[in-house]
Design an enzyme around this catalytic site. Structure first.
Site, PDB file in Angstrom:
ATOM      1  N   GLY A  11       0.809  -1.218   0.000  1.00  0.00           N
ATOM      2  CA  GLY A  11       0.000   0.000   0.000  1.00  0.00           C
ATOM      3  C   GLY A  11       0.835   1.258   0.000  1.00  0.00           C
ATOM      4  O   GLY A  11       0.470   2.273  -0.610  1.00  0.00           O
ATOM      5  N   ASN A  12       2.014   1.198   0.635  1.00  0.00           N
ATOM      6  CA  ASN A  12       2.897   2.367   0.662  1.00  0.00           C
ATOM      7  C   ASN A  12       3.528   2.623  -0.698  1.00  0.00           C
ATOM      8  O   ASN A  12       3.960   3.744  -0.987  1.00  0.00           O
ATOM      9  CB  ASN A  12       3.981   2.179   1.723  1.00  0.00           C
ATOM     10  CG  ASN A  12       3.447   2.364   3.128  1.00  0.00           C
ATOM     11  OD1 ASN A  12       2.699   3.293   3.408  1.00  0.00           O
ATOM     12  ND2 ASN A  12       3.797   1.451   4.019  1.00  0.00           N
ATOM     13  N   LYS A 131      -1.330  -3.587  13.440  1.00  0.00           N
ATOM     14  CA  LYS A 131      -1.224  -3.242  12.020  1.00  0.00           C
ATOM     15  C   LYS A 131      -1.214  -1.723  11.831  1.00  0.00           C
ATOM     16  O   LYS A 131      -2.207  -1.047  12.108  1.00  0.00           O
ATOM     17  CB  LYS A 131      -2.392  -3.855  11.258  1.00  0.00           C
ATOM     18  CG  LYS A 131      -2.446  -3.471   9.779  1.00  0.00           C
ATOM     19  CD  LYS A 131      -1.263  -4.018   9.001  1.00  0.00           C
ATOM     20  CE  LYS A 131      -1.394  -3.705   7.513  1.00  0.00           C
ATOM     21  NZ  LYS A 131      -0.188  -4.108   6.778  1.00  0.00           N
ATOM     22  N   LYS A 217      -1.421  -7.951   4.448  1.00  0.00           N
ATOM     23  CA  LYS A 217      -1.605  -8.357   3.057  1.00  0.00           C
ATOM     24  C   LYS A 217      -0.613  -9.426   2.612  1.00  0.00           C
ATOM     25  O   LYS A 217      -0.926 -10.254   1.768  1.00  0.00           O
ATOM     26  CB  LYS A 217      -1.581  -7.144   2.125  1.00  0.00           C
ATOM     27  CG  LYS A 217      -0.235  -6.529   1.842  1.00  0.00           C
ATOM     28  CD  LYS A 217       0.324  -6.933   0.488  1.00  0.00           C
ATOM     29  CE  LYS A 217       1.626  -6.232   0.157  1.00  0.00           C
ATOM     30  NZ  LYS A 217       2.590  -5.990   1.194  1.00  0.00           N
ATOM     31  N   LYS A 279       6.976  -9.831   5.830  1.00  0.00           N
ATOM     32  CA  LYS A 279       7.220 -10.349   4.478  1.00  0.00           C
ATOM     33  C   LYS A 279       8.006 -11.662   4.541  1.00  0.00           C
ATOM     34  O   LYS A 279       7.726 -12.606   3.791  1.00  0.00           O
ATOM     35  CB  LYS A 279       7.974  -9.305   3.645  1.00  0.00           C
ATOM     36  CG  LYS A 279       7.221  -7.993   3.476  1.00  0.00           C
ATOM     37  CD  LYS A 279       8.030  -6.989   2.729  1.00  0.00           C
ATOM     38  CE  LYS A 279       7.422  -5.618   2.625  1.00  0.00           C
ATOM     39  NZ  LYS A 279       6.097  -5.374   3.098  1.00  0.00           N
TER      40      LYS A 279
END
Length: 322
Positions: A11-12, A131, A217, A279
């Site tokens: 999103g960033n 989050k 995500k 990640k």
């Protein structure tokens, strides 16, 4: 059929700073990324795109709070903010990819699936939000917002400032996985699990109910990649490769590492909790199930990364990677 690849866009990556946070700014960023994804499709990959929504869901929450305070409009629950941003960002990616394929003379079809992701109502993260969402603030700004909103929680986010945090439960199941599979088999580039998916819990009668949270995500993408039996998972971030000793004189970029080496780096705490660690955890989860390779890189390196010329590649073992 080419390699089935799931690509996660952060999103960033769609918001290049607080001065570039308009819808038009976001669409321009999406168009840049669409070129890189189209390169992969043109090279013969079957591609599923997922995306984050951390900044966007924070903006949507804030708009709702201001509208309620100033104009008395109904508040918007967090779960609906996730759904709204999933649809809005999915539309932009879908349009940008469609236009890019048209420019190249490709007849590739694109579809966005508004995706629900099952979580447990007993997940401990509902009691300990983790989050980050929305904009970055200075410590002073965060303290002022906490005074205005005593129920909000802020944390320092990887040296970039302070951000509000919300519950982020573990994903259990991708509700629309069969629909996603059908579209892939019909030749579509699919955009799914936007923002980690819309969090839902299953009632006793097996029906679903939305719940206020934002799912990570990368973890949701890893689950999707496993459930659709993807071969490769690509997680994009702001750097071309993963580093150990990041920001120190002995900083080192990682080209190819095994699962066991990655686990050792985790134990040695090389990966920050607020940025790279999720990640890495998502990567390990995928590889310990059905996946054969994870690539972590920046969006502009996607084409080179799929051809083994960029990014950090995580594999089960060097022996299997031939």
């Amino acid at each position: 059929m080419g390699k089935l690849v799931v690509v996660a866009i952060g999103g960033n990556a769609l918001v290049k700073g607080n001065d570039y946070d308009t819808i038009q700014d976001q669409y321009e960023a999406v168009c840049e990324i669409a070129v890189n994804i189209a390169d992969m499709v043109e090279a013969g990959c079957e591609v599923i795109v997922t995306h984050g929504n951390g900044p966007q869901v924070g903006y949507t929450l804030r708009r709702g709070e201001i509208a309620e305070k100033v104009a008395g409009m109904p508040s918007v629950p967090l779960v609906n903010c996730v759904a709204d941003t999933q649809g809005g960002i999915g539309y932009q990616i879908q349009q940008a990819l469609t236009n890019e394929f048209i420019r190249r003379g490709m007849k590739q079809k694109v579809a966005t699936v508004i995706t629900q992701v099952e979580v447990s109502s007993n997940d401990p993260n509902f009691k300990k939000p983790s989050k980050p969402v929305g904009s970055f603030f200075t410590l002073e700004q965060a303290q002022e917002l906490e005074k205005e909103h005593p129920d909000w929680v802020f944390v320092e986010d990887s040296g970039r400032g302070y951000r509000r945090v919300v519950p982020s439960p573990q994903p259990i199941d991708i509700v629309e996985k069969d629909a996603i599979k059908s579209l892939i088999e019909s030749g579509y580039v699919v955009i799914a699990v936007g923002g980690g998916g819309i969090p839902v819990v299953k009632r006793a009668d097996q029906t679903y109910e939305g719940i206020d949270a934002v799912i990570d995500k990368d973890l949701a993408t890893s689950l999707l990649a496993d459930q659709i039996q993807a071969e490769i998972l690509i997680i994009t971030t702001g750097v071309p490769k993963v580093f150990i000793h990041f920001g120190k004189p002995n900083q080192k970029a990682l080209d190819k590492i095994t699962v066991s080496e990655t686990k050792q780096y985790v134990l040695e705490e090389h990966f920050p909790k607020g940025s790279m660690l999720p990640k890495i955890e998502a990567s390990l989860s995928f590889l310990e199930k059905s996946g054969s390779r994870v690539i972590i890189t920046n969006p502009e390196s996607l084409k080179a990364a799929i051809n083994n010329a960029a990014g950090t590649h995580i594999v089960k073992s060097y022996r299997e990677d031939v």
